[in-house]
Design an enzyme around this catalytic site. Structure first.
Site, PDB file in Angstrom:
ATOM      1  N   PRO A   1       0.843  43.173  -4.674  1.00 30.73           N
ATOM      2  CA  PRO A   1       2.253  43.432  -4.974  1.00 30.73           C
ATOM      3  C   PRO A   1       2.637  44.870  -4.629  1.00 30.73           C
ATOM      4  O   PRO A   1       1.904  45.812  -4.942  1.00 30.73           O
ATOM      5  CB  PRO A   1       2.344  43.170  -6.483  1.00 30.73           C
ATOM      6  CG  PRO A   1       1.248  42.187  -6.753  1.00 30.73           C
ATOM      7  CD  PRO A   1       0.140  42.579  -5.822  1.00 30.73           C
ATOM      8  N   GLU A   2       3.772  45.023  -3.975  1.00 31.24           N
ATOM      9  CA  GLU A   2       4.260  46.333  -3.569  1.00 31.24           C
ATOM     10  C   GLU A   2       5.499  46.685  -4.388  1.00 31.24           C
ATOM     11  O   GLU A   2       5.795  46.031  -5.388  1.00 31.24           O
ATOM     12  CB  GLU A   2       4.523  46.326  -2.066  1.00 31.24           C
ATOM     13  CG  GLU A   2       3.277  45.971  -1.246  1.00 31.24           C
ATOM     14  CD  GLU A   2       3.531  45.902   0.251  1.00 31.24           C
ATOM     15  OE1 GLU A   2       4.431  46.630   0.741  1.00 31.24           O
ATOM     16  OE2 GLU A   2       2.836  45.132   0.940  1.00 31.24           O
TER      17      GLU A   2
END
Length: 273
Positions: free
Chosen positions: A8-9
């Site tokens: 996840p960014e």
């Protein structure tokens, strides 16, 4: 790393924060139970403290606790938060930490154990090297295009791995680096980027992140928001994970290479060095 194992960014973490904040802010943590893990540090110290606010820094969630402490949370590859009071809750062997709140129980679930939780004195990130050295937030005024170009010129790295260091700008990972470089027509191997192209990349970073946040992030397999739903951005990706498909601009098949140890997809025609 396979496309379905993406970390996840910024857009994904921001989407989690927006759902988690109203359920955590103002809540008192009565007790904490955590399984022993390399990436967990003093998690139980959050007990008997109230969460004053929840903010995001890069890919990290930061819970301000009363008493001068901070709960630092990183989702890793498969981390997610859920609440026992929510419909459909069932026991799960992948729950690694449990926070008993004054009105519910929050669980941190993490299949692959790459997520991290730590309680530190507020703002003291000496033991968290990546967090301590993060660059500016890309959607803030601190992300200045002239400084971005200056730092890019000073770097000896290829532009894609340079972005992934988190030092020039916080929160960019493999997905949105590929997307921004494609949009700015910059080859990920490039080591010399002039001011006009640097400005285009600065703008592209802001655009792709803003759009992904609006769609609540990108889900391939593991990423889920607090409500259990997936992000809606995956169908809009034009570079990341699209190797072999025609470039939407010129029709050339997109090419995937390994750069800096990471899979990188780009258009060999539109993104010349």
């Amino acid at each position: 790393m396979a496309e379905n194992g993406a970390v996840p960014e910024l857009p994904e973490v921001e989407s989690v924060r927006r759902q988690l904040a109203p359920r955590l802010e103002g809540r008192r943590i009565l007790s904490v139970t955590a399984t022993p893990q390399l990436r967990f540090h003093h998690v139980e110290a959050a007990a008997h403290h109230t969460v004053a606010s929840l903010r995001r820094r890069g890919k990290y969630l930061l819970g301000e606790l009363d008493g001068g402490l901070e709960l630092v949370m990183h989702l890793g590859m498969t981390g997610s938060f859920r609440f026992r009071g929510d419909p459909g809750w069932t026991p799960d062997t992948y729950v690694r930490a449990t926070f008993e709140l004054d009105d519910d129980v929050m669980e941190f679930r993490d299949v692959r154990r790459f997520g991290s939780l730590a309680v530190v004195p507020a703002g003291d990130y000496r033991g968290l090297a990546t967090l301590a050295s993060l660059g500016p937030e890309p959607l803030s005024d601190e992300f200045d295009p002239s400084v971005f170009h200056r730092d890019l010129q000073r770097s000896s790295m290829a532009v894609k791995p340079w972005l992934l260091t988190q030092r020039p700008v916080a929160g960019i990972g493999n997905i949105y680096a590929d997307e921004a470089l494609w949009r700015a027509r910059i080859n990920p191997h490039a080591r010399s980027v002039g001011p006009a192209r640097a400005r285009a990349l600065w703008q592209a970073i802001r655009e792709v992140l803003f759009e992904a946040i609006e769609r609540e992030g990108t889900t391939f397999r593991d990423y889920r928001m607090v409500n259990g739903e997936s992000g809606r951005n995956a169908p809009f990706l034009v570079a990341y994970g699209q190797a072999g498909r025609p470039c939407p601009r010129c029709g050339t098949p997109l090419r995937k290479v390994t750069l800096g140890g990471r899979g990188t997809t780009y258009c060999p025609t539109c993104q010349r060095r």
